[in-house]
Enzyme design. Sequence first.
Site, PDB file in Angstrom:
ATOM      1  N   PRO A   1     -47.150  21.022  48.742  1.00 47.35           N
ATOM      2  CA  PRO A   1     -48.211  21.488  47.842  1.00 47.35           C
ATOM      3  C   PRO A   1     -47.941  21.116  46.389  1.00 47.35           C
ATOM      4  O   PRO A   1     -46.833  21.299  45.892  1.00 47.35           O
ATOM      5  CB  PRO A   1     -48.191  23.010  48.049  1.00 47.35           C
ATOM      6  CG  PRO A   1     -47.621  23.188  49.414  1.00 47.35           C
ATOM      7  CD  PRO A   1     -46.597  22.101  49.567  1.00 47.35           C
ATOM      8  N   GLU A   2     -48.961  20.608  45.727  1.00 41.60           N
ATOM      9  CA  GLU A   2     -48.858  20.242  44.318  1.00 41.60           C
ATOM     10  C   GLU A   2     -49.761  21.158  43.506  1.00 41.60           C
ATOM     11  O   GLU A   2     -50.325  22.120  44.033  1.00 41.60           O
ATOM     12  CB  GLU A   2     -49.195  18.766  44.138  1.00 41.60           C
ATOM     13  CG  GLU A   2     -48.355  17.902  45.071  1.00 41.60           C
ATOM     14  CD  GLU A   2     -48.117  16.488  44.577  1.00 41.60           C
ATOM     15  OE1 GLU A   2     -48.271  16.223  43.380  1.00 41.60           O
ATOM     16  OE2 GLU A   2     -47.748  15.646  45.406  1.00 41.60           O
TER      17      GLU A   2
ATOM     18  N   LYS B   1     -46.659  25.037  39.588  1.00 39.91           N
ATOM     19  CA  LYS B   1     -46.514  25.267  41.022  1.00 39.91           C
ATOM     20  C   LYS B   1     -46.118  26.711  41.343  1.00 39.91           C
ATOM     21  O   LYS B   1     -45.778  27.024  42.480  1.00 39.91           O
ATOM     22  CB  LYS B   1     -45.473  24.302  41.601  1.00 39.91           C
ATOM     23  CG  LYS B   1     -45.869  22.836  41.484  1.00 39.91           C
ATOM     24  CD  LYS B   1     -44.843  21.972  42.176  1.00 39.91           C
ATOM     25  CE  LYS B   1     -45.188  20.505  42.058  1.00 39.91           C
ATOM     26  NZ  LYS B   1     -44.246  19.665  42.817  1.00 39.91           N
TER      27      LYS B   1
ATOM     28  N   ASN C   1     -44.496  14.824  44.226  1.00 36.61           N
ATOM     29  CA  ASN C   1     -44.181  13.450  44.608  1.00 36.61           C
ATOM     30  C   ASN C   1     -45.417  12.619  44.935  1.00 36.61           C
ATOM     31  O   ASN C   1     -45.493  11.432  44.619  1.00 36.61           O
ATOM     32  CB  ASN C   1     -43.225  13.464  45.806  1.00 36.61           C
ATOM     33  CG  ASN C   1     -42.410  12.198  45.901  1.00 36.61           C
ATOM     34  OD1 ASN C   1     -41.915  11.702  44.887  1.00 36.61           O
ATOM     35  ND2 ASN C   1     -42.274  11.661  47.096  1.00 36.61           N
TER      36      ASN C   1
ATOM     37  N   ARG D   1     -36.387  12.137  46.371  1.00 34.46           N
ATOM     38  CA  ARG D   1     -37.798  11.858  46.545  1.00 34.46           C
ATOM     39  C   ARG D   1     -37.987  10.421  47.008  1.00 34.46           C
ATOM     40  O   ARG D   1     -37.127   9.556  46.807  1.00 34.46           O
ATOM     41  CB  ARG D   1     -38.563  12.074  45.237  1.00 34.46           C
ATOM     42  CG  ARG D   1     -38.589  13.509  44.754  1.00 34.46           C
ATOM     43  CD  ARG D   1     -39.411  14.396  45.674  1.00 34.46           C
ATOM     44  NE  ARG D   1     -39.505  15.751  45.156  1.00 34.46           N
ATOM     45  CZ  ARG D   1     -38.691  16.722  45.444  1.00 34.46           C
ATOM     46  NH1 ARG D   1     -37.664  16.494  46.247  1.00 34.46           N
ATOM     47  NH2 ARG D   1     -38.859  17.924  44.942  1.00 34.46           N
TER      48      ARG D   1
END
Length: 290
Positions: free
Chosen positions: A13-14, A62, A179, A277
């Site tokens: 989730p972003e 976030k 990401n 990442r």
Amino acid sequence: MSRAVRSRGGFVPEGDAVWRTARRLDRALSGSRLSTADFRVPSLATVDLSGALVRSTRPRGKHLLTRLAHPDQGEVTVHTHLKMEGSWQVYASGQRWRRPAEQARVVLRTPTNEAVGFSLGVVELLPTSGEGALLAHLGPDLLGRDWDPDLAAGRLRSHPERPIHAALLDQRNLAGIGNMYAAELCFLVGIHPQSPVSGVPDLHRLLLRAHQVLNFNKTQSSAVTTGDVRNGHRLWVYRRDGQPCLRCGTPIQVHRFETGRHDPARHDTRLREEQLRMAYWCPSCQPEST
């Protein structure tokens, strides 16, 4: 039917997904009193917030902030973060959960609804007056009232040698990008993800695109950066390694890298995994600087 906001297709989730989560929690709980507040984490296991009035749930980058007014404890905030695996799901009272009960970390019940936080990365309780200090490290929020592209650009430029992909992920520079969006934004402005911040010709253009993309997607059911909502065509490069670029046909490349945010003195395997990442890019549309 339950309502949920969680990572789709394995996506973490972003900022836009967290914004949608906050909106759903706000609609389901705000204005009601909690009949039960069940914290299934050791540090809060004995806390009783039943009877608290839910004032609101708000996102900050976030982070999720559910604000309560309790007759005895006063104004308090339930602070949660989804991290890599978490989700909040909202159910009608008595409805069967769609995830195993052993994954629940918080259950907030009202007479009509219940919100269940599964596999949350952070669960803590604090005085609402302490929110500012808790989140003071965050940069301007792409989806917040405090959004300031000049401040975000200044923070990015404070480490000019840092790769732009890693710099965008650092919530101290600006809040809300993960990401997926870091990869997509680099593609949208035609820069290689490992280019240093100093090599980005127009940071303000990049930040404008970031603001536009997250604002558009906060009202969508899943992220779209291409303008094409067909499956397999929503994103330009993220998780499309080996597939042809939707613009030029060149195979998408991927590289695993460290964000540079972890403490090398720590050896927590999970922590280190969270600092790794995958960068995705098109070698033709995003040529590496020489």
